[in-house]
Design a protein around this motif. Sequence first.
Motif, PDB file in Angstrom:
ATOM      1  N   ASN A   8       0.967  -0.725  -0.059  1.00  0.00           N
ATOM      2  CA  ASN A   8      -0.153  -0.196   0.167  1.00  0.00           C
ATOM      3  C   ASN A   8       0.797   1.119  -0.195  1.00  0.00           C
ATOM      4  OD1 ASN A   8      -2.855  -1.118  -0.432  1.00  0.00           O
ATOM      5  ND2 ASN A   8      -2.598  -1.368   2.018  1.00  0.00           N
ATOM      6  N   HIS A   9       2.113   1.139   0.917  1.00  0.00           N
ATOM      7  CA  HIS A   9       2.667   2.453   0.794  1.00  0.00           C
ATOM      8  C   HIS A   9       3.901   2.437  -0.205  1.00  0.00           C
ATOM      9  CE1 HIS A   9       3.032   2.250   5.220  1.00  0.00           C
ATOM     10  NE2 HIS A   9       1.460   3.185   5.340  1.00  0.00           N
ATOM     11  N   PRO A  27     -11.648   5.032   2.220  1.00  0.00           N
ATOM     12  CA  PRO A  27     -10.845   3.946   3.255  1.00  0.00           C
ATOM     13  C   PRO A  27     -11.687   3.012   3.197  1.00  0.00           C
ATOM     14  CG  PRO A  27     -11.521   5.218   4.831  1.00  0.00           C
ATOM     15  CD  PRO A  27     -11.822   5.988   3.795  1.00  0.00           C
ATOM     16  N   THR A  32      -6.225   0.644   2.600  1.00  0.00           N
ATOM     17  CA  THR A  32      -6.504   1.707   3.794  1.00  0.00           C
ATOM     18  C   THR A  32      -4.876   2.563   3.686  1.00  0.00           C
ATOM     19  OG1 THR A  32      -8.525   1.387   5.260  1.00  0.00           O
ATOM     20  CG2 THR A  32      -7.373   3.153   5.838  1.00  0.00           C
ATOM     21  N   GLN A  33      -4.128   2.200   4.315  1.00  0.00           N
ATOM     22  CA  GLN A  33      -3.030   2.414   4.232  1.00  0.00           C
ATOM     23  C   GLN A  33      -2.560   3.751   3.194  1.00  0.00           C
ATOM     24  OE1 GLN A  33      -2.907  -0.613   4.945  1.00  0.00           O
ATOM     25  NE2 GLN A  33      -2.389  -0.833   7.011  1.00  0.00           N
ATOM     26  N   TYR A  35      -4.563   5.612   0.950  1.00  0.00           N
ATOM     27  CA  TYR A  35      -5.063   6.373   1.597  1.00  0.00           C
ATOM     28  C   TYR A  35      -5.120   7.092   2.685  1.00  0.00           C
ATOM     29  CZ  TYR A  35      -9.519   9.104   3.248  1.00  0.00           C
ATOM     30  OH  TYR A  35     -10.325   9.943   3.566  1.00  0.00           O
ATOM     31  N   GLU A  36      -4.161   6.433   4.195  1.00  0.00           N
ATOM     32  CA  GLU A  36      -3.724   7.174   4.921  1.00  0.00           C
ATOM     33  C   GLU A  36      -2.477   7.799   4.246  1.00  0.00           C
ATOM     34  OE1 GLU A  36      -6.079   4.636   8.405  1.00  0.00           O
ATOM     35  OE2 GLU A  36      -3.868   4.232   7.395  1.00  0.00           O
ATOM     36  N   MET A  37      -1.719   7.245   4.152  1.00  0.00           N
ATOM     37  CA  MET A  37       0.227   7.926   3.569  1.00  0.00           C
ATOM     38  C   MET A  37      -0.176   9.453   2.548  1.00  0.00           C
ATOM     39  SD  MET A  37       3.360   6.364   1.469  1.00  0.00           S
ATOM     40  CE  MET A  37       4.340   6.378   2.364  1.00  0.00           C
ATOM     41  N   ALA A  39      -2.739  10.819   3.224  1.00  0.00           N
ATOM     42  CA  ALA A  39      -3.040  11.784   3.967  1.00  0.00           C
ATOM     43  C   ALA A  39      -2.169  12.776   4.548  1.00  0.00           C
ATOM     44  CB  ALA A  39      -4.634  11.863   4.751  1.00  0.00           C
ATOM     45  N   GLU A  40      -1.577  11.622   5.118  1.00  0.00           N
ATOM     46  CA  GLU A  40      -0.530  12.239   6.164  1.00  0.00           C
ATOM     47  C   GLU A  40       0.928  12.841   5.332  1.00  0.00           C
ATOM     48  OE1 GLU A  40       0.864   8.591   8.508  1.00  0.00           O
ATOM     49  OE2 GLU A  40       2.494   9.837   9.268  1.00  0.00           O
ATOM     50  N   ALA A  53     -10.596  14.277   0.547  1.00  0.00           N
ATOM     51  CA  ALA A  53     -11.340  12.775   0.838  1.00  0.00           C
ATOM     52  C   ALA A  53     -12.529  13.054   1.181  1.00  0.00           C
ATOM     53  CB  ALA A  53     -11.361  12.852   2.823  1.00  0.00           C
TER      54      ALA A  53
END
Lengths: 384, 93, 190
Positions: A8-9, A27, A32-33, A35-37, A39-40, A53
């Motif tokens: 994912n990353h 997500p 999900t990771q 998407y989270e990465m 966003a981060e 989002a």
Amino acid sequence: MKKVLMGNHAAALAAKLARVQVAVGYPITPQTQAYEMLAEMKAKGEFPGEFIAAESEHSVMAAILGAATAGARTFTATSSQGLAYMHELLHWVAGSRLPAVMVDVNRALAAPWNLWTDQSDSLSQRDTGWMQFYCSTNQEVLDTVLMSYKIAERVMLPAMVVLDGFTLSHSYEPVDVPEQSEVDAFLPPYKPEVVLDYKNPVGFGALVGPKEYLRLRRRMAADMAEAESVIEEVGREFGAAFGRRYGQLDAYRCADARTILVTSGAVGSTARAAVDALREQGLKAGNLRMRSFRPFPAKALREFVRPGMRLAVVDRNYSPGAGGIWAQEIKAALYPRSRASVHGYVAGLGGGDITVELLQEVWKRVDSANASVPVAETWVEDAR
Amino acid sequence: MPLLDDDARSLPRVILSTRRMSENKTGNWRTMRPVIDRHICTGCQICWKYCPEACVKLTDKVPAIDMDFCKGCGICVEECPKRCVSFVPEASV
Amino acid sequence: MFEIRFHGRGGQGTVLAVKILADAVLRQGERICLAIPEFGVERRGAPVTAYARISDKPILIRTRIYEPDALVVLDPTLYSSDILNGLKPGGSVLTNAEPEELSALAAKYPRFKFVGVPALRIARELKLGSASSPVVNTAMCGAAAALFRLCGMEPLLECVREAVPGKADANCEAARRAFDAAREAQNALA
């Protein structure tokens, strides 16, 4: 520089390296990771593009449609139910001839609930007009996202980069992450021919009659056909730039093999180990890993196949009432010009392990003399 | 039988609409016509807000409906709080 | 290829432990590590399994590990379940245990080589996690790195520092203490 990354990353980093201008997400396990990465990275100021989002996957793809129509390079990632929910908009993006790139992390579709890898989600989007590329390592995920932009922007069709849920998405392995300057040299900025622009107003996607509709679809077919050679060309360019070459097919120890495992996704990696094990037993085994599903590499496959060859196709997916999907497509591509026999094996649905031992058993079964008449589908599982 | 395969790559990828929507006059779809009673109308602009065709013009106190585009849907007739828009058959106009 | 299976419980940081080790093996620069966490019901306290394959050649096999060369057990209460299944005869079990617990395990399962590291005590002393739920993953990482010769102290501590969400110094200290303890236990075995 080599970094230990989960799949994912690797996908999210590739989107950043591709200088994506609009990333949209929602997500869903096991994506999900990614998407989270993104966003981060956006929050830390490392991702200069827009990050939206959205409130559902349907809205994600609607936002991609809008952003891509305005001329942006776009990215999103989804999985399973999320991809199914996008279905209507997938047709919109492809029909609008927008080169969006999306990552799909394979996960079985409900009911009943299941979180693990299974290709039924991506393969059920077969007829939407999206190209589909299947990856076998986290390195290939990063590389394929980068290549996909180049391919998509050449043929003006969207591309789906597919990786196995958990097996790749959540597993950590070293990935060579290229420098931004190297990626920039490989992937120039996207220059769309027509964009949504209030200074030069035009209407997009308006009603057309049957005559125009048929012609638009005929052109899409021509571009899909052209994509077959573009995938090879971009794969060679990528190889020249980064030392890792890709094509539509990835053949391993097939030169003298009569019976060949045909695999896709991460199973294609495990299958190499199975082939090595069979070779150590003195058996002439090979593995053919299918990298692209749309466009289907029919021409490349026909060139690959020799008369009398037996293909043991392992499908981690199932079309009820028809069988394993890769097996069906391969049969269709080879009929009637090739004298190879195609043996369909359905395994690992809902995340079941497709092990080295299981793959060896499948290979031996197909290679045995009485298997010359192919069986449409055989369902198998690992004994453990 | 015409074949589309000979020069498929010269076919268009998308068809863009470059003409203005105002060229597409829809007034001839109408079978009923809204008529505003100038004496009752208060100029509240409700008909202008509700018109899905955006063909109600607000140049004067009493709105003017552009009959080149009005499709005769009757929404203004329904929504007018003073009930001052009557709906008359085109044939009788 | 060397294959390790990890057993812990949700909340103990089992997945982060394999990620740290994969990172540290890469930084050591001699081999590579493919770390595969297994995801099921993600709840605090539920048994968690993760796998690591270490090799000096590309790692092709991407399935679970059914017959590991070694186990790393973060939580000794897991021995009541079947975590020893498939472990190769003579395989090593690196376990979070005090010396007296270790001798009981070795007596109960004579087919395997048990090596104990007091990760729970180390985590409590360094105030990692809460009193009721100490976080032992960085200590077990350090012990695994030493016992299986995955990497040296320096790349290990670098990776621990980068990976942990907080208390970097305490986590590095836990890894260092367990690394030394495992080295000693290994020397004693040899």
